[in-house]
Design a protein around this motif. Structure first.
Motif, short mmCIF file in Angstrom:
data_model
loop_
_atom_site.label_atom_id
_atom_site.label_comp_id
_atom_site.label_asym_id
_atom_site.label_seq_id
_atom_site.Cartn_x
_atom_site.Cartn_y
_atom_site.Cartn_z
N ARG A 12 21.85 -0.47 8.54
CA ARG A 12 22.40 -1.39 9.55
C ARG A 12 21.87 -1.05 10.95
NH1 ARG A 12 28.06 -1.09 6.81
NH2 ARG A 12 27.99 -2.95 5.53
N GLN A 13 21.84 0.24 11.27
CA GLN A 13 21.35 0.65 12.59
C GLN A 13 19.85 0.33 12.73
OE1 GLN A 13 23.04 1.71 15.24
NE2 GLN A 13 24.92 1.46 14.06
N SER A 14 19.09 0.52 11.66
CA SER A 14 17.67 0.18 11.71
C SER A 14 17.46 -1.30 11.96
CB SER A 14 16.99 0.58 10.39
OG SER A 14 17.03 1.97 10.21
N ILE A 15 18.26 -2.13 11.34
CA ILE A 15 18.17 -3.58 11.56
C ILE A 15 18.49 -3.92 13.01
CG2 ILE A 15 19.25 -5.80 11.00
CD1 ILE A 15 19.50 -4.73 8.10
N ARG A 16 19.51 -3.28 13.58
CA ARG A 16 19.87 -3.52 14.98
C ARG A 16 18.73 -3.14 15.92
NH1 ARG A 16 24.83 -0.67 16.81
NH2 ARG A 16 24.44 -1.87 18.67
N ILE A 17 18.08 -2.01 15.64
CA ILE A 17 16.96 -1.56 16.47
C ILE A 17 15.81 -2.55 16.38
CG2 ILE A 17 15.17 0.21 16.70
CD1 ILE A 17 17.36 2.25 15.82
N LEU A 18 15.48 -3.00 15.17
CA LEU A 18 14.39 -3.96 14.99
C LEU A 18 14.67 -5.28 15.68
CD1 LEU A 18 13.44 -3.29 11.27
CD2 LEU A 18 12.10 -2.74 13.31
N GLU A 19 15.92 -5.74 15.61
CA GLU A 19 16.28 -6.99 16.29
C GLU A 19 16.09 -6.87 17.80
OE1 GLU A 19 19.65 -8.70 13.17
OE2 GLU A 19 20.31 -7.58 14.93
N GLN A 20 16.35 -5.72 18.37
CA GLN A 20 16.18 -5.52 19.81
C GLN A 20 14.71 -5.43 20.20
OE1 GLN A 20 18.45 -2.09 21.00
NE2 GLN A 20 20.25 -2.80 19.87
N LEU A 21 13.86 -4.93 19.30
CA LEU A 21 12.46 -4.68 19.64
C LEU A 21 11.50 -5.80 19.29
CD1 LEU A 21 12.17 -0.96 18.54
CD2 LEU A 21 12.41 -1.85 20.85
N VAL A 22 11.83 -6.62 18.32
CA VAL A 22 10.86 -7.59 17.80
C VAL A 22 10.37 -8.57 18.88
CG1 VAL A 22 12.49 -9.35 16.96
CG2 VAL A 22 10.31 -9.00 15.78
N ASP A 23 11.20 -8.97 19.80
CA ASP A 23 10.78 -9.91 20.85
C ASP A 23 10.02 -9.22 21.97
OD1 ASP A 23 11.90 -12.06 19.50
OD2 ASP A 23 13.86 -11.79 20.46
#
Length: 112
Positions: A12-23
């Motif tokens: 879950r934390q990895s998904i949150r980090i990716l969502e913040q970085l992808v854009d």
């Protein structure tokens, strides 16, 4: 069960980090252009970088030519497999698979 819950929380934390970085990924080249043959000066080098499963190290001994005299890789998975005996001592055989899964080591990486 605690190991399983910790693993799910890591995902879950990895998904949150990716969502913040992808854009925020910049446009342009993503691969560096390097020469096909790199000539190292004579000497010894060791460099460690943080990898997805821990510290990954490379040791190089060079005589100054285009091929290293000695090249060694230090995989993080080898160290992870080394703690299995310590972690499982006194436990049940049925827990061995779960403990191995939570350590997340890669067997071919260890065999290298």
């Amino acid at each position: 069960m605690a190991r399983f819950k910790a693993r799910i929380e890591e995902i879950r934390q990895s998904i949150r980090i990716l969502e913040q970085l992808v854009d925020k990924i910049p446009e342009g080249e993503i691969c560096a252009k390097v020469p096909k043959i790199v000539k190292l000066p004579a000497g010894h080098w060791f460099q460690q970088v943080e990898a997805s499963r821990g510290a990954f190290g490379v040791y190089i001994e060079s005589t100054g030519g285009t091929s290293p005299m000695r090249l060694k890789f230090n995989s993080p998975c080898f160290n992870l497999a080394g703690v299995v005996d310590h972690i499982t001592r006194g436990g049940k055989i049925a827990d061995l698979i779960t403990i191995g899964g939570t350590l997340d080591y890669v067997v071919p990486d260890i065999d290298r």
